[in-house]
Design an enzyme around this catalytic site. Structure first.
Site, PDB file in Angstrom:
ATOM      1  N   TYR A 118      -2.776  -1.006  10.138  1.00  0.00           N
ATOM      2  CA  TYR A 118      -2.788  -1.311   8.838  1.00  0.00           C
ATOM      3  C   TYR A 118      -1.595  -1.141   8.129  1.00  0.00           C
ATOM      4  O   TYR A 118      -0.945  -1.835   7.482  1.00  0.00           O
ATOM      5  CB  TYR A 118      -4.151  -0.652   8.103  1.00  0.00           C
ATOM      6  CG  TYR A 118      -4.130  -0.846   6.556  1.00  0.00           C
ATOM      7  CD1 TYR A 118      -4.563  -2.289   6.096  1.00  0.00           C
ATOM      8  CD2 TYR A 118      -3.752   0.158   5.696  1.00  0.00           C
ATOM      9  CE1 TYR A 118      -4.622  -2.470   4.854  1.00  0.00           C
ATOM     10  CE2 TYR A 118      -3.938  -0.194   4.339  1.00  0.00           C
ATOM     11  CZ  TYR A 118      -4.110  -1.415   3.790  1.00  0.00           C
ATOM     12  OH  TYR A 118      -4.272  -1.672   2.523  1.00  0.00           O
ATOM     13  N   SER A 140       0.763  -1.243   0.097  1.00  0.00           N
ATOM     14  CA  SER A 140       0.037   0.020  -0.140  1.00  0.00           C
ATOM     15  C   SER A 140       0.837   1.234   0.026  1.00  0.00           C
ATOM     16  O   SER A 140       2.198   1.209   0.446  1.00  0.00           O
ATOM     17  CB  SER A 140      -0.927  -0.073   1.322  1.00  0.00           C
ATOM     18  OG  SER A 140      -1.475   1.341   1.357  1.00  0.00           O
TER      19      SER A 140
END
Length: 286
Positions: free
Chosen positions: A191, A178
């Site tokens: 996350y 990400s």
């Protein structure tokens, strides 16, 4: 067209600048590795989280290129069956496996069932992940932290570990990281941490497997319009999602799937330990 084999050893040679290909020994390979269409013909891929979003778009694109797919998913059976239908309409097989990849026995089950169904595995796409928004570190419970790491990191470790004995030379492992692994996220601390871990795992494993001819790469999407977004953030955030990128919009799953396809193909045969960044123009220097 078949590739020439002897790449590592070249006889001593020199030329005057700028040089000419015809005098080189061996001559550089310039022809396309594969012709367009059917580039994954006869291949088998596991695409975790392929029931929706980026995983779904990748499954459909792989099927379009002749690949059979296995889709492990958590709970959205309706979405998973829709993806299965689209893959089968393209003439490819699609096996659905429901369950929690955050549990080691289920990861082993996914690999075992894949081999039982197809007898082989060529591509592993570790894409499934989860996140929960938290305003501060103090709001993140140990339970949430563990759940995030089990879902996003341990699953990648376990699936890859069990898959390795079935992956042969030319195999490809592609992990979804990400943009948050590079710039962090104030509201997705756990996350972003998991994605940083997967990034380090990708680079480390690529070095470990390079001599075996198994490539390990990653894709680091920016803001992409998926169900995880709509189910995580407030209505206001959802309405503005992606507007802060240089392109002023969120990306679509099918704009990310092409990155996975490229990394799965022999077209990327000299790429390992690297990351592609479909993120709307954000420069992350990684």
């Amino acid at each position: 067209m078949q590739k020439k084999t002897a790449r590592a050893v070249r006889p001593p040679q020199s030329q005057n600048k700028p040089g000419t290909e015809k005098k080189m020994n061996p001559v550089p390979e310039s022809e396309p590795v594969n012709q367009s269409g059917g580039k994954l013909q006869g291949k088998v891929a596991i695409i975790t989280g392929g029931d929706s979003g980026i995983g779904k778009a990748t499954a459909i694109l792989f099927a379009q290129e002749g690949c059979d797919v296995v889709i492990p998913y958590l709970s959205e059976t309706t979405d998973a069956k829709d993806t299965q239908t689209e893959v089968e309409q393209l003439g490819q097989k699609c096996v659905l496996i429901k369950g929690d990849l955050g549990k080691e026995p289920h990861c082993k089950k996914v690999i075992d069932k894949t081999i039982s169904e197809f007898g082989k595995l060529d591509i592993l796409v570790n894409n499934a992940a989860n996140h929960w928004e938290s305003k501060s570190l103090e709001d993140i419970t140990t339970e949430q932290m563990m759940k995030t790491f089990h879902s996003n990191v341990f699953s990648v470790f376990w699936l890859t570990k069990f898959a390795l004995k079935h992956l042969k030379k030319g195999g490809s492992i592609i992990n979804t990281v990400s943009v948050t692994a590079y710039r962090g996220s104030g509201h997705l601390i756990d996350y972003a941490s998991t994605k940083g871990a997967v990034l380090a795992f990708t680079r480390s494993l690529s070095a470990n497997l390079a001599e075996k001819g198994i490539r390990v790469n990653a894709v680091a999407p920016g803001p992409i319009w998926t169900p995880l977004i709509a189910s995580t953030f407030s209505k206001k955030k959802v309405s503005e999602f992606g507007s802060d990128t240089p392109m002023k919009r969120a990306g679509q799953p099918n704009e990310v799937a092409t990155c996975f396809l490229f990394l799965a193909l022999e077209d990327s045969s000299y790429i390992t330990g690297q990351v592609l960044h479909p993120n709307g123009g954000e420069i992350v220097n990684g």
